[in-house]
Motif scaffolding. Sequence first.
Motif, mmCIF file in Angstrom:
data_model
loop_
_atom_site.group_PDB
_atom_site.id
_atom_site.type_symbol
_atom_site.label_atom_id
_atom_site.label_comp_id
_atom_site.label_asym_id
_atom_site.label_seq_id
_atom_site.Cartn_x
_atom_site.Cartn_y
_atom_site.Cartn_z
ATOM 1 N N ASP A 68 0.827 -1.208 0.000
ATOM 2 C CA ASP A 68 0.000 0.000 0.000
ATOM 3 C C ASP A 68 0.862 1.259 0.000
ATOM 4 O OD1 ASP A 68 -2.750 -0.393 -0.212
ATOM 5 O OD2 ASP A 68 -2.977 -0.946 1.895
ATOM 6 N N GLU A 69 1.921 1.247 0.810
ATOM 7 C CA GLU A 69 2.783 2.430 0.906
ATOM 8 C C GLU A 69 3.616 2.620 -0.362
ATOM 9 O OE1 GLU A 69 2.412 4.629 3.114
ATOM 10 O OE2 GLU A 69 1.104 3.481 4.428
ATOM 11 N N GLU A 72 1.134 4.062 -2.758
ATOM 12 C CA GLU A 72 0.824 5.438 -2.364
ATOM 13 C C GLU A 72 1.956 6.390 -2.729
ATOM 14 O OE1 GLU A 72 -1.730 8.352 -0.444
ATOM 15 O OE2 GLU A 72 -2.068 6.297 -1.138
ATOM 16 N N PRO A 76 0.261 9.225 -4.867
ATOM 17 C CA PRO A 76 -0.113 9.790 -3.568
ATOM 18 C C PRO A 76 -1.431 10.555 -3.622
ATOM 19 C CG PRO A 76 1.507 11.172 -4.628
ATOM 20 C CD PRO A 76 1.354 9.957 -5.511
ATOM 21 N N GLY A 82 -5.409 8.793 -2.824
ATOM 22 C CA GLY A 82 -4.295 8.084 -3.410
ATOM 23 C C GLY A 82 -4.546 6.590 -3.492
ATOM 24 N N LYS A 84 -3.587 4.125 -1.671
ATOM 25 C CA LYS A 84 -3.908 3.409 -0.438
ATOM 26 C C LYS A 84 -5.404 3.404 -0.179
ATOM 27 C CE LYS A 84 -1.994 5.063 3.269
ATOM 28 N NZ LYS A 84 -0.985 5.359 4.314
#
Length: 233
Positions: A68-69, A72, A76, A82, A84
């Motif tokens: 997820d990060e 993102e 973003p 974004g 996530k």
Amino acid sequence: MRSTIEALLESEPEGLLNRREAIRRVSALLGGLAFVGGNNLLAAAESARPASDGAVGEFSVQDIAFLDEIAETILPATKTPGAKAAKTGAFMALMVTDCYGPAEQKVFREGMQKVDDAVKQANHVSFMVATPPQRLAVLTALDHEQKRIMDAREAADRKQKGLVPLPGAPAAAAAADIKAPVHYFRMMKELALLGFFTSKVGCTQALRYVEVPGRFDPCTPYAAGGAAWAAHA
């Protein structure tokens, strides 16, 4: 990374799209090359349902949070949500589990560790602890790396087949292994784009969406900088 992606999407003329067309556009953003996983991946993406909040295959909840990060960082939140928010990490895990072969799965899983190692080497902290600018700097470098490697492989493949090099293509690297698995960050990037722009969040908030299309207007005015139309499944 998102500014480039948004610019490419917004440069398209307005018009209603279906989900396969959304997938085609994601492919164009990545240079028009075939997705890792081929037709199985595209068929799975077209019929994908909202992801669960639990583990997916061999991907733990922590693995999905990591993906997820990564997603993102590529996409973003700005004036719109974004990656996530679209649970793109779970989508990525599902596609790798269901559509990648064993060799590609191994490259992808090892790539997650390589991303973390690269951030630690550059910033002395893990990826999950790093700041957004620190993450972006490392992923941008990895993106440049994967492009160099994949462009060299494509040039070597064309040379081996006796095809004319593409305009602006790099010289074929002597050591380029055209049969090697795709670079891990290319896998991550294309799955992040595919997951986000075929999700409900991506279609209805990052893009413009009409539930029921009206009459056909071939010459609808287009305002520069406006959002592209979303997939119409």
